[in-house]
Scaffold this motif. Structure first.
Motif, PDB file in Angstrom:
ATOM      1  N   LYS A   1       1.690   6.929  -6.696  1.00  9.90           N
ATOM      2  CA  LYS A   1       0.775   8.077  -6.943  1.00  9.90           C
ATOM      3  C   LYS A   1       1.335   9.204  -6.900  1.00  9.90           C
ATOM      4  CE  LYS A   1      -3.345   5.383  -6.199  1.00  9.90           C
ATOM      5  NZ  LYS A   1      -4.544   5.079  -5.527  1.00  9.90           N
ATOM      6  N   SER A   2       2.100   9.598  -5.654  1.00 11.98           N
ATOM      7  CA  SER A   2       2.935  10.965  -5.446  1.00 11.98           C
ATOM      8  C   SER A   2       3.734  11.228  -6.444  1.00 11.98           C
ATOM      9  CB  SER A   2       3.244  10.907  -3.909  1.00 11.98           C
ATOM     10  OG  SER A   2       4.483  10.225  -4.013  1.00 11.98           O
ATOM     11  N   THR A   3       4.395  10.306  -6.694  1.00 13.92           N
ATOM     12  CA  THR A   3       5.596  10.471  -7.716  1.00 13.92           C
ATOM     13  C   THR A   3       5.068  11.091  -9.126  1.00 13.92           C
ATOM     14  OG1 THR A   3       7.071   8.780  -6.833  1.00 13.92           O
ATOM     15  CG2 THR A   3       7.595   9.836  -9.177  1.00 13.92           C
TER      16      THR A   3
ATOM     17  N   VAL B   1       0.673  -1.287   0.371  1.00 15.03           N
ATOM     18  CA  VAL B   1      -0.090   0.081  -0.073  1.00 15.03           C
ATOM     19  C   VAL B   1       0.969   1.413   0.006  1.00 15.03           C
ATOM     20  CG1 VAL B   1      -1.591   1.471   1.264  1.00 15.03           C
ATOM     21  CG2 VAL B   1      -1.957  -1.312   1.020  1.00 15.03           C
ATOM     22  N   THR B   2       1.791   1.530   0.738  1.00 12.66           N
ATOM     23  CA  THR B   2       3.010   2.471   1.048  1.00 12.66           C
ATOM     24  C   THR B   2       3.434   2.540  -0.475  1.00 12.66           C
ATOM     25  OG1 THR B   2       4.352   1.202   1.831  1.00 12.66           O
ATOM     26  CG2 THR B   2       3.042   2.320   3.517  1.00 12.66           C
ATOM     27  N   SER B   3       3.889   1.493  -1.147  1.00 12.74           N
ATOM     28  CA  SER B   3       4.491   1.618  -2.308  1.00 12.74           C
ATOM     29  C   SER B   3       3.501   2.002  -3.546  1.00 12.74           C
ATOM     30  CB  SER B   3       4.915   0.151  -2.779  1.00 12.74           C
ATOM     31  OG  SER B   3       5.553   0.100  -4.024  1.00 12.74           O
ATOM     32  N   VAL B   4       2.427   1.891  -3.430  1.00 16.01           N
ATOM     33  CA  VAL B   4       1.367   2.437  -4.350  1.00 16.01           C
ATOM     34  C   VAL B   4       1.255   3.652  -4.145  1.00 16.01           C
ATOM     35  CG1 VAL B   4      -1.098   2.403  -5.038  1.00 16.01           C
ATOM     36  CG2 VAL B   4       0.239   0.056  -4.814  1.00 16.01           C
ATOM     37  N   GLU B   5       1.009   4.156  -2.822  1.00 12.84           N
ATOM     38  CA  GLU B   5       0.961   5.630  -2.583  1.00 12.84           C
ATOM     39  C   GLU B   5       2.306   6.498  -2.815  1.00 12.84           C
ATOM     40  OE1 GLU B   5       0.113   5.568   1.614  1.00 12.84           O
ATOM     41  OE2 GLU B   5      -1.735   4.796   1.525  1.00 12.84           O
ATOM     42  N   LYS B   6       3.345   5.667  -2.796  1.00 12.39           N
ATOM     43  CA  LYS B   6       4.611   6.521  -3.148  1.00 12.39           C
ATOM     44  C   LYS B   6       4.671   6.742  -4.618  1.00 12.39           C
ATOM     45  CE  LYS B   6       9.580   6.117  -2.833  1.00 12.39           C
ATOM     46  NZ  LYS B   6      10.672   5.314  -2.128  1.00 12.39           N
TER      47      LYS B   6
ATOM     48  N   GLU C   1       2.149  12.179  -9.470  1.00 13.97           N
ATOM     49  CA  GLU C   1       1.350  13.569  -9.312  1.00 13.97           C
ATOM     50  C   GLU C   1       2.265  14.586  -9.439  1.00 13.97           C
ATOM     51  OE1 GLU C   1      -0.887  13.283  -5.816  1.00 13.97           O
ATOM     52  OE2 GLU C   1      -2.571  12.026  -6.671  1.00 13.97           O
TER      53      GLU C   1
END
Length: 73
Positions: free
Chosen positions: A52-54, A45-50, A56
């Motif tokens: 996504k932020s990249t 989950v944190t990898s996916v969030e990271k 964005e």
């Protein structure tokens, strides 16, 4: 009986050697090594969030607004 040409022998030797090399050579490893454990859901989950932020932040860097007018545009 038909005589076999050199080109036929060469093709057969090439095919056999490619098959041998394919099975003998170790397949290439992955280009990137995963740092998280495969069973660790929180890390995924944190990898996916990271990611996504990249993405964005990349989109925010893009120029916004109309394209410039003139020759070549």
């Amino acid at each position: 009986m038909r005589k076999v040409g050199w080109s036929t022998i060469l093709i057969v030797v090439m095919i056999v050697s490619l098959l041998v090399v394919e099975h003998v050579v170790v397949p290439a490893a992955a280009g990137r090594v995963l740092m998280e454990k495969p069973g660790d859901e929180g890390a995924a989950v944190t990898s996916v969030e990271k990611m996504k932020s990249t993405v964005e932040s990349w989109f925010q860097r893009l120029a916004s607004g109309p394209s410039p007018r003139g020759r070549g545009h």
